[in-house]
Write a protein that holds these residues in place. Structure first.
Motif: not given
Lengths: 208, 106
Positions: B7-10, B27-29, B50-51
């Motif tokens: 999972a990828i996201g803030s 990931a913040e950007t 992915l968000t």
């Protein structure tokens, strides 16, 4: 106007191409119908799951942020470190109308201890409910992942098929029809010219 | 078949996925998210959550994964709630396939 030699060979060739094209057109039309039927099933499921997940995931995330507020980020991370390493889903490929799409299934009985793998002494009960909610949600998330991918792939394939059907129906088949008409008319013309020539010659010979 | 899930996201949006035992990348950007997607695909992850905010901005990059069965990249709502991106994707697929959206527009 078609640029073909008006010969008998071209005529038979084009007639054969026309029958193939018509058969192909019919097949593609059938494929389109069946794909639309399948697509409707998947897109309905997709929508339904999406709505469900949007609300449930929001709730679970809300619980998680409550837990984070209560426990602090560091201890939350700590609890998560030995996270319930749930069994990965089984990823396979299945065939829908000769489109190779993903099929994701979950192994049965993979969560031990209801999926809570951290010590209960320093963790908040909000965390428990968030984790349990998430574990309940995972099968749906996997299903949505595969269903949404299937929809995307089917949509692409349907667009391609539609283009093919249209190309056959409105360009290829009419073009072949005109070619066939053109050649047969030319051939008839030649035939007539030949007959007339023969008659003329016969007349000349008899008058001599 | 690869069956690794990520999972990828803030951070605050993906912490929940970690709870479910899924590998997470914060990931913040957008740039970070883009890199994370590429890396994970290279590592053979089959399913990537992915968000939505990143998914909507990385649409062009994600197009190249569209044609093959795996990786499956699913846009999930983030902590702040669904942005409507998921529903828009469904409607876009619908229009592509049928030529028109036959569901009632809410």
């Amino acid at each position: 106007m078609p640029t073909v030699n008006p010969t008998r060979m071209e005529l038979t060739k084009n007639k054969k191409r026309l029958t193939t094209a018509t058969r192909g057109h019919k097949l593609l039309k059938d494929k389109q119908d069946e794909m639309a039927r399948q697509f409707m099933i998947y897109i309905r499921r997709d929508r339904q799951l999406r709505v469900e997940i949007e609300s449930l995931l929001g709730k679970a995330m809300g619980k998680m942020s409550l837990a984070e507020a209560e426990m602090g980020r560091t201890s939350l991370e700590e609890a998560m470190m030995i996270s319930a390493a749930s069994a990965p889903p089984v990823c396979a490929i299945k065939n829908i109308m000769s489109v190779r799409v993903p099929e994701i299934t979950r192994r049965e009985g993979d969560s031990v201890n209801g999926g809570l793998s951290y010590g209960f002494a320093f963790s908040s009960d909000k965390l428990d409910s968030a984790v349990l909610a998430m574990n309940e949600l995972m099968p749906k998330l996997y299903e949505l992942a595969s269903v949404e991918k299937i929809c995307a792939m089917l949509a692409d394939e349907m667009e391609r098929t539609r283009r093919r059907v249209n190309a056959l129906e409105y360009i290829m088949i009419p073009e072949m029809r005109t070619i066939i008409k053109y050649i047969s008319m030319k051939l008839e013309d030649n035939e007539r010219a030949n007959t007339i020539r023969l008659m003329k010659i016969k007349d000349q010979m008899s008058s001599d | 078949m690869d069956n690794k899930v990520a999972a990828i996201g803030s951070h605050s949006s993906v912490v929940l996925f970690r709870a479910a035992g899924i590998h997470t990348v914060s990931a913040e950007t957008v740039k970070e998210a883009e890199k994370a997607v590429a890396d994970l695909v290279k590592l053979g992850y089959g399913i990537i959550f992915l968000t939505e905010n990143y998914a909507s901005r990385l649409e062009d990059e994600l197009k190249r994964y569209r044609a093959s069965a795996y990786p499956v990249i699913l846009a999930v709502p983030e902590k702040s709630g669904p942005t409507g991106y998921g529903m828009r994707t469904i409607n876009a697929n619908m229009e592509k396939a049928i030529g028109t959206n036959i569901f009632d527009k809410e």
